[in-house]
Scaffold this motif. Sequence first.
Motif, PDB file in Angstrom:
ATOM      1  N   TYR A  83       0.850  -1.183   0.000  1.00 21.67           N
ATOM      2  CA  TYR A  83       0.000   0.000   0.000  1.00 21.67           C
ATOM      3  C   TYR A  83       0.887   1.235   0.000  1.00 21.67           C
ATOM      4  CZ  TYR A  83      -2.811   3.773   2.039  1.00 21.67           C
ATOM      5  OH  TYR A  83      -3.417   4.972   2.289  1.00 21.67           O
ATOM      6  N   LEU A  84       0.618   2.172  -0.909  1.00 24.03           N
ATOM      7  CA  LEU A  84       1.343   3.444  -0.958  1.00 24.03           C
ATOM      8  C   LEU A  84       0.324   4.575  -0.914  1.00 24.03           C
ATOM      9  CD1 LEU A  84       4.036   2.759  -3.736  1.00 24.03           C
ATOM     10  CD2 LEU A  84       4.312   2.620  -1.255  1.00 24.03           C
ATOM     11  N   GLY A  85       0.381   5.374   0.169  1.00 21.38           N
ATOM     12  CA  GLY A  85      -0.556   6.475   0.335  1.00 21.38           C
ATOM     13  C   GLY A  85       0.155   7.794   0.511  1.00 21.38           C
ATOM     14  N   THR A  86      -0.600   8.863   0.477  1.00 18.03           N
ATOM     15  CA  THR A  86      -0.013  10.199   0.525  1.00 18.03           C
ATOM     16  C   THR A  86       0.477  10.568   1.916  1.00 18.03           C
ATOM     17  OG1 THR A  86      -2.231  11.112   0.867  1.00 18.03           O
ATOM     18  CG2 THR A  86      -1.409  11.032  -1.389  1.00 18.03           C
ATOM     19  N   GLU A  87      -0.014   9.906   2.964  1.00 19.36           N
ATOM     20  CA  GLU A  87       0.360  10.294   4.322  1.00 19.36           C
ATOM     21  C   GLU A  87       1.837  10.059   4.619  1.00 19.36           C
ATOM     22  OE1 GLU A  87      -1.194   6.062   4.424  1.00 19.36           O
ATOM     23  OE2 GLU A  87      -1.767   7.947   3.488  1.00 19.36           O
ATOM     24  N   TRP A  88       2.493   9.207   3.833  1.00 18.65           N
ATOM     25  CA  TRP A  88       3.912   8.886   4.037  1.00 18.65           C
ATOM     26  C   TRP A  88       4.774  10.139   4.046  1.00 18.65           C
ATOM     27  CZ3 TRP A  88       8.445   9.461   1.222  1.00 18.65           C
ATOM     28  CH2 TRP A  88       9.520   8.618   1.535  1.00 18.65           C
ATOM     29  N   ALA A  89       4.498  11.068   3.159  1.00 22.55           N
ATOM     30  CA  ALA A  89       5.346  12.252   3.001  1.00 22.55           C
ATOM     31  C   ALA A  89       5.293  13.167   4.212  1.00 22.55           C
ATOM     32  CB  ALA A  89       4.943  13.024   1.752  1.00 22.55           C
ATOM     33  N   ALA A  90       4.259  13.028   5.073  1.00 24.17           N
ATOM     34  CA  ALA A  90       4.154  13.873   6.257  1.00 24.17           C
ATOM     35  C   ALA A  90       4.933  13.319   7.445  1.00 24.17           C
ATOM     36  CB  ALA A  90       2.683  14.037   6.636  1.00 24.17           C
ATOM     37  N   ASN A  91       5.448  12.097   7.316  1.00 28.15           N
ATOM     38  CA  ASN A  91       6.214  11.481   8.409  1.00 28.15           C
ATOM     39  C   ASN A  91       7.503  12.269   8.630  1.00 28.15           C
ATOM     40  OD1 ASN A  91       7.916   9.780   9.968  1.00 28.15           O
ATOM     41  ND2 ASN A  91       6.786   7.976   9.269  1.00 28.15           N
ATOM     42  N   PRO A  92       7.756  12.750   9.851  1.00 29.24           N
ATOM     43  CA  PRO A  92       8.980  13.551  10.080  1.00 29.24           C
ATOM     44  C   PRO A  92      10.268  12.780   9.811  1.00 29.24           C
ATOM     45  CG  PRO A  92       7.867  13.030  12.156  1.00 29.24           C
ATOM     46  CD  PRO A  92       6.937  12.654  11.064  1.00 29.24           C
ATOM     47  N   VAL A  93      10.245  11.450   9.925  1.00 24.37           N
ATOM     48  CA  VAL A  93      11.452  10.649   9.682  1.00 24.37           C
ATOM     49  C   VAL A  93      11.914  10.822   8.243  1.00 24.37           C
ATOM     50  CG1 VAL A  93      12.392   8.312   9.578  1.00 24.37           C
ATOM     51  CG2 VAL A  93      10.919   8.984  11.488  1.00 24.37           C
ATOM     52  N   VAL A  94      10.967  10.807   7.286  1.00 24.96           N
ATOM     53  CA  VAL A  94      11.357  10.887   5.880  1.00 24.96           C
ATOM     54  C   VAL A  94      11.606  12.325   5.440  1.00 24.96           C
ATOM     55  CG1 VAL A  94      10.131   8.758   5.340  1.00 24.96           C
ATOM     56  CG2 VAL A  94       8.969  10.937   5.006  1.00 24.96           C
ATOM     57  N   ARG A  95      11.509  13.260   6.368  1.00 27.18           N
ATOM     58  CA  ARG A  95      11.874  14.650   6.086  1.00 27.18           C
ATOM     59  C   ARG A  95      13.128  15.060   6.844  1.00 27.18           C
ATOM     60  NH1 ARG A  95       8.252  18.157   3.726  1.00 27.18           N
ATOM     61  NH2 ARG A  95       6.327  17.212   2.992  1.00 27.18           N
ATOM     62  N   SER A  96      13.813  14.077   7.439  1.00 26.87           N
ATOM     63  CA  SER A  96      15.010  14.368   8.216  1.00 26.87           C
ATOM     64  C   SER A  96      16.265  14.303   7.339  1.00 26.87           C
ATOM     65  CB  SER A  96      15.132  13.364   9.369  1.00 26.87           C
ATOM     66  OG  SER A  96      15.275  12.048   8.861  1.00 26.87           O
TER      67      SER A  96
END
Length: 299
Positions: A83-96
């Motif tokens: 499953y790939l959803g849009t909420e992933w991009a809001a995870n702070p880990v993947v913005r570190s």
Amino acid sequence: MSDLAIEVNELDFAYAALNAPPRPVLSGVTLNLPRGSRCLLVGANGAGKSTLLQILAGKRLTRSNAKVLGSEVFFKTPEGVTYLGTEWAANPVVRSDLEVAHFLDSVGGYRYKERRDRLLDILDVDLSWHMHEVSDGERRRVQIVSGLMAPWDVLLLDEVTVDLDVLVRSKLLAFLVEETQTRGATLLYASHIFDGMDAWPTHLCHIQLGSTAPPSPLAWPLSGAAGEDAAVPPAVRARMDDPQRSGSRLLELAVHWLEEDKRRRIDKEVREGGKERRGANGKVTTDSEAFYRKYDYSH
């Protein structure tokens, strides 16, 4: 083994609420997809597309009739479902400050080096990128690489291609077609981008106010089979076949469905509350507007 990858029959789902009745989201949803199919989920914002995908991914508790690869999705989520959803991009880990190479290895990229490298080429991803420095579209490319590296049997996509430029999106969609044709994998894809998609899906599913509109799924391209006129009236089919149309055949059909959805939503709002709830609402003055007008000394 069933030849159906996704089996949904009369699925109902409601969100629980504190001190309030449950809020129905899905009602009577039916969708049975054969293995190797590529189905587009079409519907207005809020129709229930994301909720359906999350249920099929085992992310929502339900005892209703929903199976993926023959298994009850919440209590026994089968392997091979991605499953790939849009909420992933809001995870702070993947913005570190995380290097893409390290991130992909941390989720097992080294186990699927051949597929990983092919996806890196398709999605034009630089392993030396740092996740906090890249654009939203580039971060989305990394998500897709990480999600598709391991071979999957059922892929559930929720609007994740919206950030991609047209070249990368085109190459990704071609890769997904190849996956369904060579491995018999199955795709269910919610999107609002229809131009250029005429030859991509094998089926369409119209989600209308939380329910599937018959026939579900609708085989694509249209064949003239019984029941198609209920989903595609002759006047709409004529517009789809008009060489002067402004967009693709699929876009013409999607616009018709969304216009119908809006009419039905307005009728429902009027029946339940006496007026349409969205838009300017005529001469309605809100409490906040009245307050600010009272103390507006700019004039």
